[in-house]
Design a protein around this motif. Structure first.
Motif, PDB file in Angstrom:
ATOM      1  N   ARG A 194       6.531  -3.554 -14.707  1.00 21.77           N
ATOM      2  CA  ARG A 194       5.238  -3.128 -15.242  1.00 21.77           C
ATOM      3  C   ARG A 194       4.848  -1.811 -14.584  1.00 21.77           C
ATOM      4  N   TRP A 195       3.911  -1.105 -15.197  1.00 24.55           N
ATOM      5  CA  TRP A 195       3.472   0.176 -14.654  1.00 24.55           C
ATOM      6  C   TRP A 195       2.699  -0.041 -13.358  1.00 24.55           C
ATOM      7  N   PRO A 196       2.965   0.777 -12.337  1.00 27.64           N
ATOM      8  CA  PRO A 196       2.284   0.602 -11.043  1.00 27.64           C
ATOM      9  C   PRO A 196       0.889   1.217 -10.980  1.00 27.64           C
ATOM     10  N   ALA A 197       0.521   2.030 -11.966  1.00 24.17           N
ATOM     11  CA  ALA A 197      -0.805   2.659 -12.023  1.00 24.17           C
ATOM     12  C   ALA A 197      -1.147   2.943 -13.486  1.00 24.17           C
ATOM     13  N   LYS A 198      -2.449   3.166 -13.759  1.00 29.78           N
ATOM     14  CA  LYS A 198      -2.919   3.316 -15.131  1.00 29.78           C
ATOM     15  C   LYS A 198      -3.036   4.772 -15.587  1.00 29.78           C
ATOM     16  N   GLY A 199      -2.845   5.722 -14.705  1.00 27.72           N
ATOM     17  CA  GLY A 199      -3.041   7.127 -15.054  1.00 27.72           C
ATOM     18  C   GLY A 199      -1.990   7.666 -16.000  1.00 27.72           C
ATOM     19  N   ALA A 256       6.906  -5.076  -9.772  1.00 31.41           N
ATOM     20  CA  ALA A 256       7.586  -6.354  -9.978  1.00 31.41           C
ATOM     21  C   ALA A 256       7.478  -7.155  -8.683  1.00 31.41           C
ATOM     22  N   ALA A 257       7.789  -8.419  -8.765  1.00 36.56           N
ATOM     23  CA  ALA A 257       7.732  -9.273  -7.580  1.00 36.56           C
ATOM     24  C   ALA A 257       8.828  -8.879  -6.596  1.00 36.56           C
ATOM     25  N   GLY A 258       8.550  -9.041  -5.314  1.00 36.63           N
ATOM     26  CA  GLY A 258       9.548  -8.711  -4.309  1.00 36.63           C
ATOM     27  C   GLY A 258       9.010  -8.836  -2.898  1.00 36.63           C
ATOM     28  N   ARG A 259       9.724  -8.205  -1.966  1.00 42.70           N
ATOM     29  CA  ARG A 259       9.351  -8.241  -0.552  1.00 42.70           C
ATOM     30  C   ARG A 259       9.242  -6.826  -0.017  1.00 42.70           C
ATOM     31  N   VAL A 260       8.176  -6.548   0.750  1.00 40.18           N
ATOM     32  CA  VAL A 260       7.970  -5.226   1.331  1.00 40.18           C
ATOM     33  C   VAL A 260       8.966  -5.024   2.470  1.00 40.18           C
ATOM     34  N   VAL A 261       9.808  -3.984   2.346  1.00 36.90           N
ATOM     35  CA  VAL A 261      10.816  -3.718   3.369  1.00 36.90           C
ATOM     36  C   VAL A 261      10.508  -2.454   4.170  1.00 36.90           C
ATOM     37  N   TYR A 262       9.496  -1.693   3.735  1.00 40.64           N
ATOM     38  CA  TYR A 262       9.052  -0.535   4.512  1.00 40.64           C
ATOM     39  C   TYR A 262       7.607  -0.233   4.165  1.00 40.64           C
ATOM     40  N   ALA A 263       6.819   0.068   5.207  1.00 39.53           N
ATOM     41  CA  ALA A 263       5.425   0.473   5.037  1.00 39.53           C
ATOM     42  C   ALA A 263       5.094   1.449   6.154  1.00 39.53           C
ATOM     43  N   GLY A 264       4.908   2.722   5.813  1.00 41.20           N
ATOM     44  CA  GLY A 264       4.628   3.719   6.846  1.00 41.20           C
ATOM     45  C   GLY A 264       4.679   5.129   6.299  1.00 41.20           C
ATOM     46  N   ASN A 265       4.656   6.091   7.223  1.00 42.39           N
ATOM     47  CA  ASN A 265       4.674   7.513   6.840  1.00 42.39           C
ATOM     48  C   ASN A 265       5.800   8.261   7.552  1.00 42.39           C
TER      49      ASN A 265
END
Length: 278
Positions: free
Chosen positions: A160-165, A195-204
């Motif tokens: 599915r689309w991740p944002a509406k813009g 889509a469903a899943g698992r976060v494997v990275y979160a950062g900058n």
């Protein structure tokens, strides 16, 4: 006397400058093209998925190369090998052998006459009176091709689309400048998991992506969400399709937008081939 000598020296110096002496111009020279990076030293906060994303490689390949097993635990200062290809061994050259010892064929005498081969004739199949033979049709009906459904079936994921813009920039190829798509948005608008899943990275930690999320959907597919203003999930979280995971921002970018990518086995693919048509 001293004043006259000084004037003579000044005159000679001016003549030298006008004839042969000059100042060399300063030029900026570009650095030579960099060689292929063979190793990566892990920094604080990096994950193997983020490193694989940076170099466009499959995380399983890097893990296998460095003897790592799931969940791919790494530590700062660790040196990882990035080489994934091995040199192909050349097949041995074939040497032609001379047939010196091959026996010579002796022609048969003309007195012996060759026997004529017997030709067996098959009887024609009997056809009953009034019956007509129909040729069998070999053509098979094929179902109409549907590239969209085929891609969805291969992925095994409901995207599915991740944002509406609106769409700002399209995919320009795995080796192009834009390895995904850019979607317009306003500060703080929701970013949802494609889509469903698992976060494997979160950062900058990846330059040019700002606040970044990478989600693993299965053994083949990952998706990324860049330039966020705020992250609402952390590494290890299990997310559902359509769940809010971040807020749109401009971190690492020059305007408010969401940069979205899908990668299959480490290689960038066109997200528009997976997302439903609007």
């Amino acid at each position: 006397m001293k004043l006259g000598l000084f004037n003579i020296l000044i005159t000679l110096l001016l003549l030298a400058c006008s004839t042969g002496g000059h100042i060399a111009p300063i030029q900026e020279r570009k650095q030579p093209p960099s060689q292929k990076i063979a190793h990566h030293v892990v920094s604080k906060g990096e994950t193997l998925y983020a490193i694989a994303w940076r170099y466009g490689l499959d995380v399983k390949t890097i893990a296998q190369r460095n003897g790592l097993s799931s969940p791919y635990t790494i530590f700062p200062g660790q040196k990882l090998s990035l080489w994934t290809s091995k040199p192909r061994s050349k097949p041995p050259r074939k040497v032609a052998k001379s047939n010196k010892s091959s026996p010579k064929t002796v022609p048969k005498s003309s007195s012996s006459k060759p026997k004529k081969p017997k030709v067996k004739t098959k009887a024609a199949p009997k056809v009953a009176s009034g019956a007509t033979s129909k040729p069998r049709s070999k053509t098979k009906t094929r179902a109409p091709s549907n590239k969209k459904s085929k891609t969805q079936k291969q992925a095994g994921i409901s995207w599915r689309w991740p944002a509406k813009g609106r769409l700002l920039a399209r995919f320009s190829g795995p080796n192009g400048l834009n390895k995904g798509i850019d979607i317009a948005g306003n500060l703080g608008e929701p970013v949802v998991s494609a889509a469903a899943g698992r976060v494997v990275y979160a950062g900058n930690g990846l330059r040019g992506y700002g606040l970044l999320l990478i989600i693993k959907h299965n053994e083949q597919y990952l998706s990324a969400y860049a330039h966020n203003n705020k992250l609402r999930v952390k590494e290890g979280d299990i997310v559902k399709g359509g769940q809010r995971i971040a807020d749109i921002g401009s971190s690492g970018a020059n305007r408010m937008k969401l940069h979205f990518e899908i990668r299959k086995n480490g290689k960038s693919v066109n997200p528009l081939s997976y997302l439903p048509k609007r």
